[in-house]
Design a protein around this motif. Sequence first.
Motif, mmCIF file in Angstrom:
data_model
loop_
_atom_site.group_PDB
_atom_site.id
_atom_site.type_symbol
_atom_site.label_atom_id
_atom_site.label_comp_id
_atom_site.label_asym_id
_atom_site.label_seq_id
_atom_site.Cartn_x
_atom_site.Cartn_y
_atom_site.Cartn_z
ATOM 1 N N THR A 197 0.819 -1.203 0.000
ATOM 2 C CA THR A 197 0.000 0.000 0.000
ATOM 3 C C THR A 197 0.861 1.264 0.000
ATOM 4 O OG1 THR A 197 -0.129 -0.069 2.419
ATOM 5 C CG2 THR A 197 -1.910 -1.137 1.194
ATOM 6 N N LYS A 203 -1.008 3.760 -2.032
ATOM 7 C CA LYS A 203 -2.461 3.594 -1.973
ATOM 8 C C LYS A 203 -3.172 4.907 -2.303
ATOM 9 C CE LYS A 203 -6.240 2.177 1.081
ATOM 10 N NZ LYS A 203 -6.930 1.457 -0.013
ATOM 11 N N ASP A 204 -4.034 4.841 -3.296
ATOM 12 C CA ASP A 204 -4.856 5.966 -3.751
ATOM 13 C C ASP A 204 -4.049 7.109 -4.355
ATOM 14 O OD1 ASP A 204 -7.196 4.672 -2.952
ATOM 15 O OD2 ASP A 204 -7.026 5.459 -0.912
ATOM 16 N N LYS A 205 -2.768 6.883 -4.643
ATOM 17 C CA LYS A 205 -1.964 7.885 -5.333
ATOM 18 C C LYS A 205 -2.194 7.771 -6.835
ATOM 19 C CE LYS A 205 0.183 9.357 -1.599
ATOM 20 N NZ LYS A 205 -0.058 10.726 -1.056
ATOM 21 N N VAL A 206 -2.015 8.882 -7.527
ATOM 22 C CA VAL A 206 -2.194 8.908 -8.982
ATOM 23 C C VAL A 206 -0.836 9.165 -9.630
ATOM 24 C CG1 VAL A 206 -3.370 10.021 -10.909
ATOM 25 C CG2 VAL A 206 -4.541 9.771 -8.695
ATOM 26 N N GLY A 211 -0.825 0.012 -5.046
ATOM 27 C CA GLY A 211 -2.083 0.684 -4.766
ATOM 28 C C GLY A 211 -2.361 1.931 -5.578
ATOM 29 N N ALA A 212 -1.494 2.256 -6.528
ATOM 30 C CA ALA A 212 -1.669 3.487 -7.303
ATOM 31 C C ALA A 212 -2.655 3.311 -8.445
ATOM 32 C CB ALA A 212 -0.323 3.942 -7.864
ATOM 33 N N LYS A 213 -3.116 4.447 -8.918
ATOM 34 C CA LYS A 213 -3.852 4.538 -10.173
ATOM 35 C C LYS A 213 -2.878 5.145 -11.181
ATOM 36 C CE LYS A 213 -8.186 5.331 -7.693
ATOM 37 N NZ LYS A 213 -7.670 4.700 -6.473
ATOM 38 N N ASP A 229 -6.572 0.184 -11.703
ATOM 39 C CA ASP A 229 -7.053 1.362 -12.412
ATOM 40 C C ASP A 229 -5.937 1.946 -13.275
ATOM 41 O OD1 ASP A 229 -9.635 1.349 -11.251
ATOM 42 O OD2 ASP A 229 -8.834 2.266 -9.427
ATOM 43 N N TRP A 257 -9.072 10.889 -11.589
ATOM 44 C CA TRP A 257 -8.891 10.538 -10.173
ATOM 45 C C TRP A 257 -8.594 11.721 -9.247
ATOM 46 C CZ3 TRP A 257 -5.809 7.150 -13.579
ATOM 47 C CH2 TRP A 257 -6.521 5.994 -13.942
ATOM 48 N N SER A 272 -6.160 14.026 -8.807
ATOM 49 C CA SER A 272 -4.870 14.565 -8.353
ATOM 50 C C SER A 272 -3.740 14.070 -9.251
ATOM 51 C CB SER A 272 -4.587 14.160 -6.900
ATOM 52 O OG SER A 272 -4.389 12.764 -6.788
ATOM 53 N N ASP A 302 0.075 12.774 -8.159
ATOM 54 C CA ASP A 302 0.977 12.560 -7.027
ATOM 55 C C ASP A 302 2.377 12.138 -7.435
ATOM 56 O OD1 ASP A 302 -1.153 12.871 -4.924
ATOM 57 O OD2 ASP A 302 -1.984 11.179 -6.035
#
Length: 244
Positions: free
Chosen positions: A2, A5-8, A30-32, A53, A78, A80, A82
């Motif tokens: 992770t 996680k949730d990073k673009v 966990g990235a997009k 994703d 998404w 952002s 990052d």
Amino acid sequence: MTLLKDKVAVITGGAQGLGLAMAEEFIRAGAKVVIGDLDGARAEAAAASLEGDALGLACDVVESDQVQALIDAARAAWGSLDVFVNNAGITRDATMRTMDEDAFDQVISVHLKGCWNGTRLASAVMREQKTGTIVNVSSLSGKVGMVGQTNYSAAKAGIIGMSKAAAKEMAHHGVRVNAIQPGLIRSAMTEAMPQKAWDQKMVEIPMQRAGEPREVASVALFLASDLSSYMTGTVLEVTGGRFM
């Protein structure tokens, strides 16, 4: 994992080789991911192959509006930006005596201007967010210079100077800029080398083997994540000890 996680993340030259290995590693963390590549169909196929994703888009990194389009797509999907990885590159190898100006200009444009476009445009978004990481892919050729690569070695050395200058400019905005210098990494291109050339390179590598794309990708993940939170303007060699 992770770590992202949730990073673009946006990766140029991401449809194959090191770029695709990075995309796979980032997805696992966990990235997009948005993959940009000169070959749009290949970028779309690469994105579809990832278990997460991902978007794939055509992008010529020499054209700033196309690099901006990658960033806009990431933010539209998404919200952002990052991580931005400047990985796109080409080779036009020839000795200095036989190299023409077009071969020199193409390599400088794709590597150096392309990296500048990505760094400049990504940092403009990241400074407003007060956070973000940029990873620029240089090469061992930019450290020692390689015969037949006056264009490539110059461009890859330039990426190091650019990364350090950008790191100084962006540090107080919460944006980190670092670089990777891969050595001999196993790929379709390197495996097509004549055996004599391969053997000569093996002699120069203390670990006595070529690197794997995932071994560069894991270093990119380290630089993209908070594991490297107190690092900026650094250059990490992934070379098996070659030319240390």
